[in-house]
Design a protein around this motif. Sequence first.
Motif, PDB file in Angstrom:
ATOM      1  N   LYS A 301     -73.473  25.342  21.482  1.00  0.00           N
ATOM      2  CA  LYS A 301     -72.031  25.268  21.159  1.00  0.00           C
ATOM      3  C   LYS A 301     -71.572  23.814  21.038  1.00  0.00           C
ATOM      4  O   LYS A 301     -70.644  23.359  21.710  1.00  0.00           O
ATOM      5  N   TRP A 303     -69.870  22.203  18.989  1.00  0.00           N
ATOM      6  CA  TRP A 303     -68.525  21.877  18.498  1.00  0.00           C
ATOM      7  C   TRP A 303     -67.545  21.642  19.650  1.00  0.00           C
ATOM      8  O   TRP A 303     -66.437  21.180  19.444  1.00  0.00           O
ATOM      9  N   SER A 304     -67.970  21.964  20.885  1.00  0.00           N
ATOM     10  CA  SER A 304     -67.079  21.808  22.047  1.00  0.00           C
ATOM     11  C   SER A 304     -67.535  20.643  22.928  1.00  0.00           C
ATOM     12  O   SER A 304     -68.682  20.191  22.838  1.00  0.00           O
ATOM     13  N   GLN A 428     -70.202  20.096  10.328  1.00  0.00           N
ATOM     14  CA  GLN A 428     -68.826  19.623  10.546  1.00  0.00           C
ATOM     15  C   GLN A 428     -67.819  20.683  10.092  1.00  0.00           C
ATOM     16  O   GLN A 428     -66.788  20.900  10.733  1.00  0.00           O
ATOM     17  N   ALA A 431     -67.828  23.504  12.696  1.00  0.00           N
ATOM     18  CA  ALA A 431     -67.069  23.078  13.887  1.00  0.00           C
ATOM     19  C   ALA A 431     -65.568  23.118  13.617  1.00  0.00           C
ATOM     20  O   ALA A 431     -64.781  23.597  14.449  1.00  0.00           O
ATOM     21  N   SER A 432     -65.175  22.650  12.423  1.00  0.00           N
ATOM     22  CA  SER A 432     -63.753  22.633  12.053  1.00  0.00           C
ATOM     23  C   SER A 432     -63.187  24.051  11.971  1.00  0.00           C
ATOM     24  O   SER A 432     -62.094  24.322  12.478  1.00  0.00           O
ATOM     25  N   ILE A 434     -64.237  26.768  13.474  1.00  0.00           N
ATOM     26  CA  ILE A 434     -64.174  27.425  14.788  1.00  0.00           C
ATOM     27  C   ILE A 434     -63.049  26.818  15.644  1.00  0.00           C
ATOM     28  O   ILE A 434     -62.277  27.544  16.278  1.00  0.00           O
ATOM     29  N   CYS A 435     -62.935  25.490  15.612  1.00  0.00           N
ATOM     30  CA  CYS A 435     -61.924  24.827  16.443  1.00  0.00           C
ATOM     31  C   CYS A 435     -60.502  25.101  15.954  1.00  0.00           C
ATOM     32  O   CYS A 435     -59.557  25.086  16.738  1.00  0.00           O
ATOM     33  N   THR A 436     -60.332  25.338  14.651  1.00  0.00           N
ATOM     34  CA  THR A 436     -58.986  25.601  14.108  1.00  0.00           C
ATOM     35  C   THR A 436     -58.758  27.090  13.844  1.00  0.00           C
ATOM     36  O   THR A 436     -57.791  27.462  13.169  1.00  0.00           O
ATOM     37  N   ASN A 437     -59.656  27.924  14.344  1.00  0.00           N
ATOM     38  CA  ASN A 437     -59.525  29.396  14.239  1.00  0.00           C
ATOM     39  C   ASN A 437     -59.350  29.882  12.791  1.00  0.00           C
ATOM     40  O   ASN A 437     -58.505  30.722  12.492  1.00  0.00           O
ATOM     41  N   SER A 480     -69.472  31.789  19.947  1.00  0.00           N
ATOM     42  CA  SER A 480     -68.265  31.209  20.549  1.00  0.00           C
ATOM     43  C   SER A 480     -67.247  32.255  20.994  1.00  0.00           C
ATOM     44  O   SER A 480     -66.453  32.003  21.890  1.00  0.00           O
TER      45      SER A 480
END
Length: 520
Positions: A301, A303-304, A428, A431-432, A434-437, A480
Amino acid sequence: MFLSDFRKEFYEVIVAQRVLLLVASDVDALCACKILQALFQCDHVQYTLVPVSGWQELETAFLEHKDQFQYFVLINCGANVDLLEILQPEEDTFFFICDTHRPINVVNVYNETQIKLLVKQDDDLEIPAYDDIFRDEEEDEDDSGNESDGSEPSGKRKRFEEDIMERTMRRRQRREWEARRREILFDYEQYEYHGTSSAMVMFDLAWIMSKDLNDMLWWAIVGLTDQWVQDKITQMKYVTDIGTLQRHVSRHNHRNEDEENSLSIDCMRIAFEYDLRLALYQHWSLFESLCNTCYTSASLKLWSVQGQKRLQEFFADMGLPLKQVKQKFNSMDISLKDNLQEMIEESASKFGMKNLRVQTFSIHFGFKNKFLASDIVYATASLMENIEKDDPGTDNFIKALDSLSRSNLDKLHQGLELAKKQLRATQQTVASCICTNLVISQGPFLYCYLMEGTPDVKLFSKPVSLCLLSKYLLKSFVCSTKNKRCKLLPLIVAAPMDVEQGTVIMVGIPPETESSDKKK
């Protein structure tokens, strides 16, 4: 119609003819094309090569060349649609189709004259029986006879009533047959999957004719590895086909211990490897490779913030200094590289990565150049879908085709650099998202739309790149999310294809937990 003797029914038929090669835009198709080109060169066969990347391009290419050619060879395209209906060819036109796409269209299977399928018979094809999906037209004509107005004498009326009963029974039987036919075709065409690599099929042809070379064997290996990298086949199918190729590798690359009979070190050598499942790690730094490989990135994981800490712990567990893992792999201390695979595998199992080593092959050109089969797949795919220059698609196709030849190592190295850029952009973007849903559950499926203006979004305007991104994204999202239901859902990803024309490219992939023998 399936061909049983590829040499007699395919190669000996076209060897004295002018042939048009229609080749799909994927690495397996390129490898199959290289093998066929080498065979054509041996026998001085005249051919024209046209790359196609969709049904529209296939149809256009056929219409442009149909008056000049009678024999067409289709590689990784044409098997899963009714080709005769789409192209409307003349009766003296013949199509030889070598395609991994399944299921094969039933009209192509049962056409005895114009469609010739080069498909391995040991694949689990499950073709429906002819009588279950086709009926003679004469039976239908009997049912549509003229009905009388009922004004006949009583003797004839009885016979007329019997005719009515018989006709009614036939109509009922026909409706039942049509319902059963729809059900059979639905079951047969319900899922799409892939069969044996086209490059392997072409290598088998070369082997049967005793014209197989080490270069052809390497292209067959790259074709199979492309299917595995793109997740088109199951692990079981991959391991089985690896075993088949391993026997050929032993035969072609046998080394006598007697020094007088050993081959020069400058010669091309293929070797079986049980290597790390890390993208391009021998041409990159170990740190970059771990960060940009889907399997390790999703498992840790990355991205975290927590994932980055786990990565540091992973290196600490192996006892590898960051200074070493962040420099080029070739520059790492030899003492560390000697036991690296065992160290990584041992630590990986503690971090839940139990399948970090995989069966594969490597190729050596002299002392300096060593490549894994997966390195070639990434490099060739990146060259084929390169968007940095405004070259037409045909130029990229030819460059990718050339990079498979050992005389063009400069193009291969250029492809490796493009592949690194592509892998970085993919991770990238994942990750973007997943982090911004950006991955949204839309009921029966997951959905993600890459907005115009997203960094590197242009890189994903091509099908192979977008497919790879979609698979990485789904795997990472499943790792995730706490929602167990999401593991059972397919993912649809859309990205801008051509901003000026306002077109969008879409890809749908099956659930991550799909345990079927067929990659659907």
